[in-house]
Design an enzyme around this catalytic site. Structure first.
Site, PDB file in Angstrom:
ATOM      1  CD1 TRP A  38      -2.617   1.707   0.510  1.00 39.50           C
ATOM      2  CD2 TRP A  38      -1.985   1.868   2.654  1.00 39.50           C
ATOM      3  NE1 TRP A  38      -3.313   2.752   1.074  1.00 39.50           N
ATOM      4  CE2 TRP A  38      -2.948   2.879   2.394  1.00 39.50           C
ATOM      5  CE3 TRP A  38      -1.446   1.772   3.936  1.00 39.50           C
ATOM      6  CZ2 TRP A  38      -3.373   3.785   3.363  1.00 39.50           C
ATOM      7  CZ3 TRP A  38      -1.871   2.664   4.913  1.00 39.50           C
ATOM      8  CH2 TRP A  38      -2.820   3.658   4.621  1.00 39.50           C
ATOM      9  CG  ASP A  84      -2.359  -2.721   7.276  1.00 42.82           C
ATOM     10  OD1 ASP A  84      -3.464  -2.624   7.839  1.00 42.82           O
ATOM     11  OD2 ASP A  84      -1.965  -1.905   6.427  1.00 42.82           O
ATOM     12  CE  LYS A 123     -10.639   0.131   2.109  1.00 42.23           C
ATOM     13  NZ  LYS A 123      -9.765   0.857   3.018  1.00 42.23           N
TER      14      LYS A 123
END
Length: 405
Positions: free
Chosen positions: A134, A215, A251
């Site tokens: 990311w 993560d 999310k």
């Protein structure tokens, strides 16, 4: 008189958020934004989960609620429920009070607090992140004072995992180095190790004393199962070793703008966890003092109520299933066109993103000619697609890969 800041140069747009800026400026009625990392409905609209609206209504109707500051580490019950969600109901680490958890500002804030803690209290200041990862990872860790290095992860030839390269690079890392691991739905590639590969990664890392930093931005959002998506984390915690976990509810609960997340540090003993927690407070207090109350209260309300929790799981699976359906539709559309190349990676990859294999020149062509916006590395958000827009994307990809032939 000139400004004292006259020498400051114009900063470039964020490579990910800048895609949306460019998209918003495009007047074309056929434009398509596949850069944003946020779920969209079949109609292309943002989604607020029904269970989130229910939880908010309960909170609004509770006249005993006030707007006082939270403690430095946030809502205690939210923290306990978050640790339980990622580690499992029967986690020995939780039962033995070996987990220090802080409510943080979504996934990014959780990563940053963890990075600051490591920079201050850990003997190794090098963190290895997958190549690619990311886009914000490098900045978060660098600005916290850590040195960032890469380990091989993605194989552009197979559009899958470079497992051998990964093991070699972790094997060559200095003892005690920190290693960032995507818990599931690797961003940007959508390529995850198998359970057997995760076990080899765990053994390799533990044998060298490497410190895992997970993560977890997509728990439940990748496969549709909260437990399946948490399995890699639980494998590392089950061996009794230490690890860091950054969680986000952006999310999987659609709480993007509420900035709801947690950092959990799993320690080897309860007294160590207690001291770690005390140092987290010292770190957070001068940074942002304490986290916001509303979003964490929504998440806590859902997590502690069995009916709402089950309703959330159903809505979460529906989101995951729609993304899986978009993968199949895009693959089928390219197959029907006879688009040159092997596109099976689209259905093999998992989660919100697909690494298409398109390069920056190809992306630029699709943006210019078809008004399709994505990051320059060819990453597309499957959640930004719909049954109506799949043909447009398939047309653009087909046109690009056949235009020189």
């Amino acid at each position: 008189m000139d400004s004292v800041f006259a020498s400051i140069v114009q900063a470039p747009e964020d490579p990910i958020l800048g895609v949306t800026v460019a998209y918003n400026k495009d007047p074309s009625p056929n434009k398509l934004n596949l850069g944003v990392g946020a779920y969209r409905t079949e109609e292309g609209k943002p989604l607020v989960l029904n269970v989130v609206r229910k939880a908010e209504q309960l909170l609004v109707n509770d006249l005993s609620r006030v707007k006082e500051y939270l403690p430095i580490l946030g809502l205690a019950e939210f923290n306990k429920l978050s640790a339980k969600l990622i580690l499992g109901d029967d986690s020995p680490a939780i039962q033995e009070n070996r987990v220090a958890t802080a409510q943080c500002l979504s996934g990014t804030g959780s990563l940053r607090v963890g990075a600051e803690f490591l920079a201050k209290h850990y003997h190794q200041r090098t963190i290895y992140i997958p190549q690619p990862s990311w886009g914000n990872h490098v900045k978060v860790f660098t600005m916290a004072g850590l040195s960032v290095k890469n380990y091989r992860y993605y194989d552009p030839t197979t559009r899958g995992l470079n497992f051998q390269g990964l093991l070699e690079d972790l094997g060559a890392a200095p003892a005690g180095a920190i290693v960032l691991l995507h818990a599931c739905a690797h961003n940007p590639t959508g390529v995850d190790p198998t359970v057997e590969q995760w076990e080899q990664i765990r053994q390799s890392m533990r044998s060298k004393g490497l410190l895992p930093f997970f993560d977890s931005a997509y728990q439940g959002f990748a496969s549709g199962s909260l437990d399946a998506d948490a399995q890699p984390v639980r494998m590392f915690v089950a061996d009794g070793g230490e690890c860091f976990i950054a969680q986000s509810y952006a999310k999987n609960m659609g709480l993007y703008g509420e900035r709801v997340g947690a950092l959990s540090i799993v320690c080897k003993a309860a007294d160590v966890a207690s001291r770690v927690e005390s140092q987290l407070k010292l770190l957070i207090r001068p940074m942002y003092s304490n986290p916001p109350i509303h979003g964490a209260s929504i998440a806590m309300t859902i997590l502690k109520n069995s009916d709402m929790y089950n309703e959330w799981k159903i809505e979460l699976k529906a989101m995951a299933d729609r993304i899986i359906s978009m993968r199949k539709q895009l693959f089928d559309a390219l197959s029907a066109k006879g688009t040159p190349g092997n596109w099976s990676h689209i259905i093999k990859q998992i989660g919100m993103f697909t690494f298409t294999g398109l390069n920056s020149d190809q992306v630029a062509f699709m943006t210019k000619e078809y008004h399709i916006y994505m990051t320059s590395d060819g990453r597309i958000s499957m959640a930004g697609l719909s049954s109506k827009t799949v043909p447009h994307l398939a047309d653009a990809i087909h046109a690009e890969v056949t235009r020189c032939c």
